[in-house]
Each structure stands twice: as structure tokens, then as C-alpha cells.
Design a protein around this motif. Structure first.
Motif: not given
Length: 362
Positions: A28-55
Motif C-alpha cells: 500500500g501507500a503507507r508501506a515501506n516497500i517500493d514496488p518499483a524495486l521489487s524486481h531486484l529481489n532474489q530468491h536463493l533457496r527453497g520452494p517458490s510459494t509460501p504454501d510449499t515452504v510450509a509443506a
């Protein structure tokens, strides 16, 4: 991460949703996350979805023989490690966070890492690593990062990773400074409306901040107060033993085999006197009283000479146990007898010389 005890509900799914940016309310507007920079995030380990992480967590526990249905309802489902760098860092963040994840694999085992995500869309670059607290077929919960273990982990991480990237080890702080620093970190998070405070992992993150606020303070630019030297009170000053000098350490008696510290002063080779051989106190006092007093001299009233007699000069038999004091001996000292004999010889020689002189005159 727990869902009981009056704490904010938290679970592996909630933590993974925040780490994988799957929660729409964090954008949202009050969030501290800049969606324009989210593409720079990296996923290094584990499944790609929250539910599969719990599984993955459930399947790993089942494979280790852990009966999930027999665990406490508020059991610690995972431990989250956070690696961060200052916003203006010059370190290669890609190489650094990969090294951090590899260090976690070496320490906890690669099979216990549920997920690892790097965020570049917030104020400071950081990496979240979810670890399953499974040790020898048992869920050990937060004991995996207890205070003593956390200190060892921090030292090991600095030696194996941090030092090679030019990082400096943070100074240790006392309990009072730690609490003040944790409060400053929480205040900063509240001031910038950091989305982690609305995340499902906030309860675990807040506990980590209160236990060890220094990494969070460095990531948010909160100044780490240097440990202050404890001032000494007046009572401490007056009751202090002070620093010992070489002269103080040399005080005391040096051991001597022939030294006698007794006030009586027996010689080491002198044999003790039996009670039968020891003269009685009354006889010694009577003998001292019967001895003729020395003839006074004209100057006795004005010029008296006092001689100091030490206990060491007295014979052992002169000590009276009844009176508790030394009693002078009735015998004249050998020096007095020798002087009297020398005087008699001198008078005899003088008389003989005078008689011979008179014969020669006749």
C-alpha cells in the motif's frame, strides 16, 4: 513463530508470504516497500510459494520421525535469520548474501533451510533465511538461537564471512545499553512504518530485536552506544585494596630456620628446664631481698644510669609463672666477680711494690 500465548499470530506461511512479497497489504501507500524495486529481489533457496515452504517443513519433520500432532500447539515452527547491510554499503550484496546462506547451510545443514530471500526494495538490503529447528530428530525451538549460542554464532559468522568482506565486529554492550538500543530500534521501525511490524513474522522479529538489537541498529542507521565505563563510588574508593606494588609484595618475614619469634627468647639449642631443677620464686625473691644494697654515691640522686634488659638476655630459669614476670638472679654476674678479682690483684701488687721500695731505702 507461534500462534499462542497472547502473541501476534505467526506461522511459516505468514513469514514466507512477507519474504516472497505475496501479501498485498504490504504494497500500500503507507508501506515501506517500493514496488518499483521489487524486481531486484532474489530468491536463493527453497520452494517458490509460501504454501510449499510450509509443506516442506512438515515433510522434513515427518521424515525425521517427528509426530506433529503430538507437539505443543505453540511450538516454534521455524527460526528466521536476518542478514543486513547499511543502505550506503559498498559491498557486493550479491556475493555477500550468497556467502551468508552458504554459511547457514554449513552450520545448520542444507536440508534444514526452508527458504532464503534477498530484499532490495526496502531502506537497507537484507536477506531472510527460514531454518527448521530440527536437531537429532527433535524440534528444539528457540534453543537453536539461545543467547549463549547466538554469541557463538555471531563470532563464527564474523570469522568465516564478515571479516572477509571488510566488516567490523560490533562492540559488546551491557544489559542497560542493550535495552535502550532495542527501544531505539523499535522506535525507528515505528517512525518509518516498516512493514515488518505488520508482518506475520513480527513476533519473532521483535524477540530477535530485544535479544540482539545491534544488527538491526546497524541496518537502520541507529547509532550503537559505546559501553560506558562504570564510575566508582566513594564507598568503592575507600574500601578498595588498591594496586599492589613490588614493595607491598615483599612485605612480611622471610623464613629463617634459626629465627625464634617467641617473646621468651629460648635459644634453639637450649634444653628445657625440668620443674625439679627450676628454683622457686620465693627463694629467688628472698635472695634478691637479702643481697646488700650498693653504697650510694654522691651523685646517685642526680645522675642515675638505667640499663635496658631484654627478655633474650634473661635465663630461662628466671621466669616466674606465679608472678608472671622475670625475677633477677641471686648470683652476681660473672663480670662483677672478674672486676673484683682484678681489683684485689692490683691492690696486692701495689702493696708489694711499696714494701720493696721501703727495703731498698733502708
Amino acid at each position: 513463530m507461534s500462534t499462542r500465548g497472547g502473541r501476534k499470530p505467526s506461522s511459516i506461511v505468514m513469514a514466507a508470504r512477507h519474504n516472497m512479497r505475496a501479501s498485498q497489504n504490504e504494497r500500500g501507500a503507507r508501506a515501506n516497500i517500493d514496488p518499483a524495486l521489487s524486481h531486484l529481489n532474489q530468491h536463493l533457496r527453497g520452494p517458490s510459494t509460501p504454501d510449499t515452504v510450509a509443506a516442506l517443513a512438515l515433510s522434513t519433520m515427518a521424515a525425521a520421525g517427528v509426530a506433529v500432532d503430538k507437539l505443543r500447539k505453540d511450538y516454534a515452527q521455524a527460526v528466521e535469520l536476518l542478514f543486513s547491510l547499511p543502505p550506503d554499503t559498498q559491498i557486493d550484496t550479491g556475493r555477500y548474501f550468497v556467502a551468508c546462506v552458504e554459511w547457514v547451510e554449513r552450520r545448520f545443514g542444507a536440508g534444514h533451510i526452508l527458504s532464503a530471500d534477498v530484499h532490495h526494495d526496502e531502506a537497507a538490503p537484507h536477506c531472510h533465511v527460514l531454518v527448521l529447528p530440527l536437531v537429532d530428530g527433535r524440534m528444539v525451538g528457540s534453543a537453536l538461537v539461545a543467547r549463549a549460542e547466538l554469541a557463538k554464532m555471531r563470532d563464527a559468522f564474523y570469522r568465516e564471512v564478515g571479516r572477509s568482506f571488510g566488516l567490523k565486529k560490533a562492540a559488546r554492550i551491557d544489559g542497560t545499553s542493550r535495552a535502550a538500543l532495542a527501544a531505539a530500534v523499535l522506535q525507528r521501525l515505528n517512525a518509518i512504518s516498516d512493514p515488518i511490524m505488520r508482518s506475520g513474522a513480527w513476533a519473532a522479529a521483535r524477540g530477535a530485536i530485544e535479544r540482539d538489537p545491534e544488527p538491526f541498529a546497524q541496518a537502520l542507521g541507529v547509532e550503537v552506544a559505546k559501553p560506558s565505563k562504570k564510575l566508582r563510588t566513594m564507598a568503592d574508593v575507600f574500601t578498595s585494596k588498591g594496586k599492589k606494588t613490588a614493595e607491598d609484595r615483599n612485605l612480611g618475614f622471610k623464613p629463617q630456620k634459626d629465627r625464634n619469634l617467641s617473646c621468651v627468647g629460648f635459644a634453639p639449642s637450649q634444653a628445657p628446664i625440668s620443674p625439679a631443677e627450676r628454683p622457686s620464686c620465693e627463694a629467688q625473691v628472698r635472695a634478691a631481698d637479702d643481697a646488700p644494697a650498693p653504697a650510694p654515691t654522691p651523685d646517685d640522686d642526680h645522675d642515675q644510669t638505667f640499663a635496658r634488659i631484654r627478655d633474650d638476655d634473661m635465663a630461662a630459669g628466671q621466669w616466674c609463672e606465679e608472678l608472671g614476670e622475670w625475677v633477677p638472679s641471686s648470683e652476681k654476674p660473672k663480670g662483677t666477680q672478674r672486676a673484683a678479682a682484678d681489683g684485689w690483684v692490683a691492690d696486692a701488687l701495689a702493696a708489694r711494690g711499696q714494701r720493696g721500695w721501703e727495703v731498698m731505702r733502708m
